[in-house]
Motif scaffolding. Structure first.
Motif, mmCIF file in Angstrom:
data_model
loop_
_atom_site.group_PDB
_atom_site.id
_atom_site.type_symbol
_atom_site.label_atom_id
_atom_site.label_comp_id
_atom_site.label_asym_id
_atom_site.label_seq_id
_atom_site.Cartn_x
_atom_site.Cartn_y
_atom_site.Cartn_z
ATOM 1 N N LEU A 196 9.839 13.047 -23.110
ATOM 2 C CA LEU A 196 10.174 13.364 -21.725
ATOM 3 C C LEU A 196 9.163 14.312 -21.086
ATOM 4 C CD1 LEU A 196 14.050 13.780 -22.026
ATOM 5 C CD2 LEU A 196 12.778 11.835 -21.096
ATOM 6 N N LEU A 197 8.309 14.936 -21.908
ATOM 7 C CA LEU A 197 7.261 15.784 -21.348
ATOM 8 C C LEU A 197 6.318 14.981 -20.460
ATOM 9 C CD1 LEU A 197 6.392 17.907 -24.514
ATOM 10 C CD2 LEU A 197 7.529 18.737 -22.453
ATOM 11 N N GLY A 198 6.248 13.665 -20.700
ATOM 12 C CA GLY A 198 5.381 12.809 -19.896
ATOM 13 C C GLY A 198 6.118 12.033 -18.819
ATOM 14 N N SER A 206 -1.635 6.139 -17.290
ATOM 15 C CA SER A 206 -0.854 7.149 -18.003
ATOM 16 C C SER A 206 0.372 6.542 -18.674
ATOM 17 C CB SER A 206 -0.428 8.257 -17.039
ATOM 18 O OG SER A 206 -1.555 8.950 -16.546
ATOM 19 N N LEU A 207 0.939 5.498 -18.071
ATOM 20 C CA LEU A 207 2.069 4.811 -18.694
ATOM 21 C C LEU A 207 1.650 4.218 -20.031
ATOM 22 C CD1 LEU A 207 4.950 3.721 -18.681
ATOM 23 C CD2 LEU A 207 4.145 1.807 -17.271
ATOM 24 N N ARG A 208 0.479 3.594 -20.065
ATOM 25 C CA ARG A 208 -0.027 3.061 -21.339
ATOM 26 C C ARG A 208 -0.250 4.186 -22.349
ATOM 27 N NH1 ARG A 208 -3.210 0.063 -17.732
ATOM 28 N NH2 ARG A 208 -4.998 1.411 -18.142
ATOM 29 N N GLN A 209 -0.796 5.301 -21.887
ATOM 30 C CA GLN A 209 -1.043 6.429 -22.779
ATOM 31 C C GLN A 209 0.259 7.023 -23.300
ATOM 32 O OE1 GLN A 209 -3.382 8.962 -20.263
ATOM 33 N NE2 GLN A 209 -5.329 8.028 -20.880
ATOM 34 N N LEU A 210 1.279 7.056 -22.466
ATOM 35 C CA LEU A 210 2.587 7.552 -22.890
ATOM 36 C C LEU A 210 3.111 6.719 -24.055
ATOM 37 C CD1 LEU A 210 5.065 9.434 -22.304
ATOM 38 C CD2 LEU A 210 5.885 7.644 -20.765
ATOM 39 N N ARG A 211 3.040 5.419 -23.909
ATOM 40 C CA ARG A 211 3.502 4.538 -24.989
ATOM 41 C C ARG A 211 2.655 4.714 -26.250
ATOM 42 N NH1 ARG A 211 4.243 -0.114 -20.669
ATOM 43 N NH2 ARG A 211 6.526 -0.333 -20.590
ATOM 44 N N GLU A 212 1.338 4.777 -26.071
ATOM 45 C CA GLU A 212 0.440 4.927 -27.221
ATOM 46 C C GLU A 212 0.685 6.243 -27.963
ATOM 47 O OE1 GLU A 212 -3.359 4.721 -25.429
ATOM 48 O OE2 GLU A 212 -3.289 2.552 -25.049
ATOM 49 N N SER A 220 10.411 8.420 -35.840
ATOM 50 C CA SER A 220 10.787 9.396 -36.869
ATOM 51 C C SER A 220 11.452 10.639 -36.287
ATOM 52 C CB SER A 220 9.539 9.820 -37.664
ATOM 53 O OG SER A 220 8.589 10.448 -36.817
ATOM 54 N N TRP A 221 11.621 10.681 -34.983
ATOM 55 C CA TRP A 221 12.256 11.835 -34.330
ATOM 56 C C TRP A 221 13.695 11.510 -33.965
ATOM 57 C CZ3 TRP A 221 7.763 12.638 -30.332
ATOM 58 C CH2 TRP A 221 6.681 13.244 -30.979
ATOM 59 N N PRO A 222 14.618 12.435 -34.169
ATOM 60 C CA PRO A 222 16.017 12.185 -33.784
ATOM 61 C C PRO A 222 16.124 11.900 -32.288
ATOM 62 C CG PRO A 222 15.832 14.159 -35.150
ATOM 63 C CD PRO A 222 14.441 13.761 -34.795
ATOM 64 N N GLY A 223 16.615 10.719 -31.952
ATOM 65 C CA GLY A 223 16.753 10.341 -30.552
ATOM 66 C C GLY A 223 15.443 10.057 -29.857
ATOM 67 N N GLY A 224 14.358 10.011 -30.622
ATOM 68 C CA GLY A 224 13.037 9.850 -30.029
ATOM 69 C C GLY A 224 12.842 8.545 -29.281
ATOM 70 N N GLU A 225 13.320 7.453 -29.869
ATOM 71 C CA GLU A 225 13.139 6.147 -29.216
ATOM 72 C C GLU A 225 13.931 6.077 -27.909
ATOM 73 O OE1 GLU A 225 12.263 2.739 -32.348
ATOM 74 O OE2 GLU A 225 14.056 3.871 -32.924
ATOM 75 N N ARG A 226 15.102 6.690 -27.893
ATOM 76 C CA ARG A 226 15.900 6.692 -26.669
ATOM 77 C C ARG A 226 15.207 7.503 -25.569
ATOM 78 N NH1 ARG A 226 19.815 9.027 -28.580
ATOM 79 N NH2 ARG A 226 19.527 11.118 -27.739
ATOM 80 N N THR A 227 14.719 8.686 -25.908
ATOM 81 C CA THR A 227 14.074 9.506 -24.884
ATOM 82 C C THR A 227 12.729 8.907 -24.458
ATOM 83 O OG1 THR A 227 13.152 10.947 -26.623
ATOM 84 C CG2 THR A 227 15.190 11.654 -25.542
ATOM 85 N N LEU A 228 12.046 8.213 -25.363
ATOM 86 C CA LEU A 228 10.817 7.530 -24.955
ATOM 87 C C LEU A 228 11.135 6.438 -23.945
ATOM 88 C CD1 LEU A 228 7.837 6.905 -25.065
ATOM 89 C CD2 LEU A 228 8.248 5.537 -27.140
ATOM 90 N N ALA A 229 12.219 5.696 -24.187
ATOM 91 C CA ALA A 229 12.615 4.655 -23.239
ATOM 92 C C ALA A 229 12.945 5.263 -21.880
ATOM 93 C CB ALA A 229 13.826 3.884 -23.791
ATOM 94 N N GLN A 230 13.603 6.429 -21.885
ATOM 95 C CA GLN A 230 13.919 7.098 -20.627
ATOM 96 C C GLN A 230 12.643 7.531 -19.897
ATOM 97 O OE1 GLN A 230 16.403 10.286 -21.988
ATOM 98 N NE2 GLN A 230 18.257 9.012 -22.135
ATOM 99 N N ALA A 231 11.696 8.072 -20.652
ATOM 100 C CA ALA A 231 10.439 8.512 -20.043
ATOM 101 C C ALA A 231 9.667 7.333 -19.475
ATOM 102 C CB ALA A 231 9.600 9.264 -21.070
ATOM 103 N N VAL A 232 9.594 6.248 -20.237
ATOM 104 C CA VAL A 232 8.888 5.045 -19.779
ATOM 105 C C VAL A 232 9.538 4.506 -18.514
ATOM 106 C CG1 VAL A 232 8.430 2.618 -20.333
ATOM 107 C CG2 VAL A 232 7.936 4.407 -22.013
ATOM 108 N N ALA A 233 10.866 4.474 -18.483
ATOM 109 C CA ALA A 233 11.570 3.971 -17.303
ATOM 110 C C ALA A 233 11.282 4.837 -16.084
ATOM 111 C CB ALA A 233 13.077 3.916 -17.577
ATOM 112 N N ALA A 234 11.220 6.163 -16.276
ATOM 113 C CA ALA A 234 10.941 7.071 -15.157
ATOM 114 C C ALA A 234 9.543 6.827 -14.598
ATOM 115 C CB ALA A 234 11.092 8.520 -15.607
ATOM 116 N N VAL A 235 8.570 6.651 -15.489
ATOM 117 C CA VAL A 235 7.193 6.408 -15.039
ATOM 118 C C VAL A 235 7.088 5.038 -14.371
ATOM 119 C CG1 VAL A 235 4.783 6.247 -15.739
ATOM 120 C CG2 VAL A 235 6.275 7.931 -16.819
ATOM 121 N N GLN A 236 7.718 4.040 -14.949
ATOM 122 C CA GLN A 236 7.695 2.701 -14.348
ATOM 123 C C GLN A 236 8.289 2.728 -12.938
ATOM 124 O OE1 GLN A 236 9.853 0.613 -17.446
ATOM 125 N NE2 GLN A 236 7.996 -0.448 -18.133
#
Length: 257
Positions: A196-198, A206-212, A220-236
């Motif tokens: 979510l920092l991104g 930057s969206l591509r860099q966020l995913r990369e 490997s992070w607790p809840g990491g995939e969920r928060t990454l999806a939230q961050a990606v959706a916000a940037v999109q």
């Protein structure tokens, strides 16, 4: 201007502080920023006369001149001082952090560091965030180093302040290079929240860099995939809105393609 915003009625203070923030940090009113920065420097470095006038303050409290600024203006003034006075303000803040144990004053000092506005001062703040990690020497670091070490919760607070939408682009390359060290140095739940920092990014690159940056780590992070999806959706969403509105904004401003 600053004197007119020093109101005494409690119901007016919130409005006055918000107006002050808009004028100083959005409108970038030069005269007001100078007044705020001057007040912040006096607040951080009280003279002997102001210390005597303030009474018998001792210890950490004696390092501040409370007469320099209304209490509700301190946080804004400190940010303006860091942005406009650079190293001089940062030096004073770090000196105070070495003496202030806890409380609102310490939070205001830490938060103000996020306003560093030049490559050199941003480098100092970035190095401070990394100071207690094994990776502190990785990559280009400023020539000067600061001994003050932030507490783990303060690392998180400063990171979020550094990476708000107004400053994210300036720190994004550094964040990508040091994300593992930052997660190790932050509070226990930073890993799961790190993507979510991104979330304030707003362009396709930057969206591509966020995913990369976070796709593999998030697994490997607790809840990491969920928060990454939230961050990606916000940037999109931001990218889509930007593309949808770009032509109409250009037309309204009379700017050619």
């Amino acid at each position: 201007m600053l004197a007119r915003l020093d109101v005494r009625q409690p119901e007016q203070r919130l409005f006055a502080s918000r107006l002050l923030q808009v004028l100083a940090e959005v409108g970038m009113d030069t005269a007001l920023r100078a007044q705020l920065a001057d007040g912040a420097m006096r607040y951080l470095a009280p003279s002997r006369s102001s210390s005597r006038a303030g009474g018998a303050a001792t210890g950490a409290e004696a390092t501040f001149d409370d007469a320099a600024l209304p209490r509700e203006h301190v946080a804004i003034a400190l940010r303006v001082a860091v942005a406009d006075r650079g190293d001089a303000a940062i030096d004073l803040i770090l000196a105070r952090l070495a003496r202030v144990p806890d409380g609102d004053r310490r939070a205001q000092l830490v938060g103000a560091l996020a306003a560093a506005s030049t490559p050199a001062t941003r480098g100092r703040v970035q190095a401070l965030v990394l100071a207690t990690t094994p990776d502190a020497a990785v990559g280009a670091q400023p020539a000067r180093t600061d001994e003050v070490v932030l507490r783990r919760n303060e690392v998180d607070d400063l990171l979020w302040a550094m990476l708000d939408e107004a400053r994210l682009g300036e720190h994004w390359p550094w964040l990508r290079a040091h994300v593992d060290a930052l997660v190790r140095n932050g509070a226990s739940d930073l890993a799961g929240q790190a993507p979510l920092l991104g979330a304030g990014l707003c362009d396709a690159r930057s969206l591509r860099q966020l995913r990369e940056t976070f796709a593999t780590r998030a697994r490997s992070w607790p809840g990491g995939e969920r928060t990454l999806a939230q961050a990606v959706a916000a940037v999109q969403t931001c990218v889509a809105l930007r593309e949808a509105l770009e032509d109409s904004v250009r037309e309204a401003l009379g700017v050619a393609d």
